[in-house]
Design a protein around this motif. Sequence first.
Motif, PDB file in Angstrom:
ATOM      1  N   UNK A   1       0.704  -1.150  -0.046  1.00 38.89           N
ATOM      2  CA  UNK A   1       0.023   0.072  -0.016  1.00 38.89           C
ATOM      3  C   UNK A   1       0.799   1.347   0.118  1.00 38.89           C
ATOM      4  N   UNK A   2       1.833   1.254   0.666  1.00 38.56           N
ATOM      5  CA  UNK A   2       2.906   2.429   0.883  1.00 38.56           C
ATOM      6  C   UNK A   2       3.445   2.685  -0.662  1.00 38.56           C
ATOM      7  N   UNK A   3       3.916   1.429  -1.308  1.00 33.14           N
ATOM      8  CA  UNK A   3       4.381   1.629  -2.579  1.00 33.14           C
ATOM      9  C   UNK A   3       3.334   2.180  -3.600  1.00 33.14           C
ATOM     10  N   UNK A   4       2.173   1.946  -3.357  1.00 31.01           N
ATOM     11  CA  UNK A   4       1.093   2.515  -4.198  1.00 31.01           C
ATOM     12  C   UNK A   4       0.785   4.188  -3.915  1.00 31.01           C
ATOM     13  N   UNK A   5       1.469   4.647  -2.926  1.00 30.80           N
ATOM     14  CA  UNK A   5       1.089   6.029  -2.538  1.00 30.80           C
ATOM     15  C   UNK A   5       0.139   6.166  -1.401  1.00 30.80           C
ATOM     16  N   UNK A   6      -0.280   5.007  -0.807  1.00 35.02           N
ATOM     17  CA  UNK A   6      -1.369   5.147   0.341  1.00 35.02           C
ATOM     18  C   UNK A   6      -0.574   5.425   1.424  1.00 35.02           C
ATOM     19  N   UNK A   7      -1.116   6.551   2.108  1.00 32.48           N
ATOM     20  CA  UNK A   7      -0.638   6.989   3.447  1.00 32.48           C
ATOM     21  C   UNK A   7      -1.577   7.181   4.531  1.00 32.48           C
ATOM     22  N   UNK A   8      -1.034   7.863   5.457  1.00 31.46           N
ATOM     23  CA  UNK A   8      -1.809   7.989   6.723  1.00 31.46           C
ATOM     24  C   UNK A   8      -3.290   8.632   6.441  1.00 31.46           C
ATOM     25  N   UNK A   9      -4.214   7.990   6.803  1.00 32.28           N
ATOM     26  CA  UNK A   9      -5.615   8.826   6.690  1.00 32.28           C
ATOM     27  C   UNK A   9      -6.210   8.566   5.295  1.00 32.28           C
ATOM     28  N   UNK A  10      -5.487   7.842   4.322  1.00 33.01           N
ATOM     29  CA  UNK A  10      -6.193   7.688   2.938  1.00 33.01           C
ATOM     30  C   UNK A  10      -7.038   6.391   3.137  1.00 33.01           C
ATOM     31  N   UNK A  11      -8.199   6.509   2.275  1.00 31.54           N
ATOM     32  CA  UNK A  11      -9.153   5.513   2.235  1.00 31.54           C
ATOM     33  C   UNK A  11      -8.942   4.501   1.146  1.00 31.54           C
ATOM     34  N   UNK A  12      -8.914   3.217   1.584  1.00 32.64           N
ATOM     35  CA  UNK A  12      -8.984   2.045   0.535  1.00 32.64           C
ATOM     36  C   UNK A  12     -10.061   1.521   0.564  1.00 32.64           C
ATOM     37  N   UNK A  13     -10.629   1.370  -0.806  1.00 33.94           N
ATOM     38  CA  UNK A  13     -11.935   0.598  -1.009  1.00 33.94           C
ATOM     39  C   UNK A  13     -11.647  -0.968  -1.230  1.00 33.94           C
ATOM     40  N   UNK A  14     -12.300  -1.612  -0.603  1.00 34.69           N
ATOM     41  CA  UNK A  14     -12.261  -3.344  -0.787  1.00 34.69           C
ATOM     42  C   UNK A  14     -13.669  -3.663  -1.000  1.00 34.69           C
ATOM     43  N   UNK A  15     -13.747  -4.477  -2.177  1.00 34.88           N
ATOM     44  CA  UNK A  15     -14.793  -5.086  -2.555  1.00 34.88           C
ATOM     45  C   UNK A  15     -14.876  -6.519  -2.565  1.00 34.88           C
TER      46      UNK A  15
END
Length: 505
Positions: free
Chosen positions: A44-58
Amino acid sequence: MFDLGRSFVASVERSPDALAIVDGDLRLTYGKWFEKIRGIEGGLVKLGIGHGDRVMAIMQNRWEMASLHWACQLLGAVMTPLNWRAKPDEVDYCLQYSESRAIVYEGVSAEAVQGAQSAGGVPRVALDGAGGGTLGFEELMDAAPAAQLINAHAQDWSLMLFTSGTTGRPKGVPRRHQHERSAALAHIAQNLYARGERTLGVMPLYHTMGVRSLLAMSILNGCFVCVRKFDVPLALRSIQQEKITNLYLVPTLYHDIVQHPDLAATDIRSVRRLGYAGAPMTAGLVKRLQEVFKPDLFVNHYGSSEVYTCTIEPDVVSKPGSAGKSALNQRIRVIKYGSDDMDTRAPVGEEGEIAADLAGDEAFEGYWKRPDADAKAIRGGWFLTGDLGYYDEDGDLFVTGRVDDMIVSGGENISPTDIESLLSLHPAVDEVAVVGLPDERWGEKVTAFVKARAEVSPEELDAYCRSSSLPNYKRPRDYVFVDEMPKSPVGKILRRVIKEKHASA
């Protein structure tokens, strides 16, 4: 207070060799599962996802869904699960509304993701080679662990659930780590769970009940046995093979289990604790479950996505229909029906709207970017649940239905729950739903929709009601026999759908 990431790390350190999660042939200990979760966090970090970012899961209830949940807790990202049956327009709306920075999905939801216009602007992590992905889940998981293991605090956002959206667009329900951890700890205490518990992970992980089961098991080094989509034979095999110790389901799933022919040949003796939530349970089903499982504990949880547990009834068998008294982290009151004053309480025995104290440890703080919804549901520090109920002489709460389900017939306010519970005890009745249909004389006519398991006539059911303690004004004036009941994805009977379908007939 611990955040959830620290809670999980503590469980790994405590019992690294304990079985943590089962998904088909996959069996992972806490130590092995932690290695995979750390890889997902790094991905997730490698994708640019950081603290407070939302990650949608389906996704369905698979180990990857549970692993992503824990990776988000470690990273400080916000797990944002969506019903895997969602249509493209729902995915599109929820993605934009939540401002999610990535989507993780599988084949069953691939068409909806590909059909959502806004999904093209974010990384799309696909499982099992599902179409439209920008990378595969294995690639995400194979990343180097994040430089810092724990990146969240108790006050950070942990999760955003979506309400069902049956009367409009779904609303986001953001919940902090402290809300989620408090709810999980209370869930453990209120169910008397012990270390090493094993639960059937079948309630969806986009639903508060599924999340609660996952967190509770992980905090006390229990085992979460994934059942990706509810299937009675699979659920029964899982109970027997994995020696499931507790079940936490909606009433409809219990109903399907006890009615299935495979039950008789299944060893269910390991199940010692039953819990249910999401809808009232009829007296007939309570009786049947007690006969079949003979549990040590049978608990009714009344709550919502916004306020996880409102009340607890720890002995369902002795008081069927009761939602009990306020849960460990909550205060509840019943407001006089139609009143805007939170201090105007309904007298004992009188139905009113149920309200929950927003100062409770498990309570949310308001909907995500929906001040209009907050204005409707939050008043004077209290959350209006939209549910009707009353207190009896013992101080126990009885939930009688939704405000929207209230039937007004002949000037009387009638809730359907006690009528349904009575009819469920008739030996010929399998399932029943009671609604009010338009009527020139009564305003609304109390109408019972019945799925029968044996031959029965309206006259027989009417005589059954007349011979009971049910007040005459609540007695159904009409009976409609159906082959199936419309249900929500988590198994609730949808009175609203029944009413809309038959109101114009």
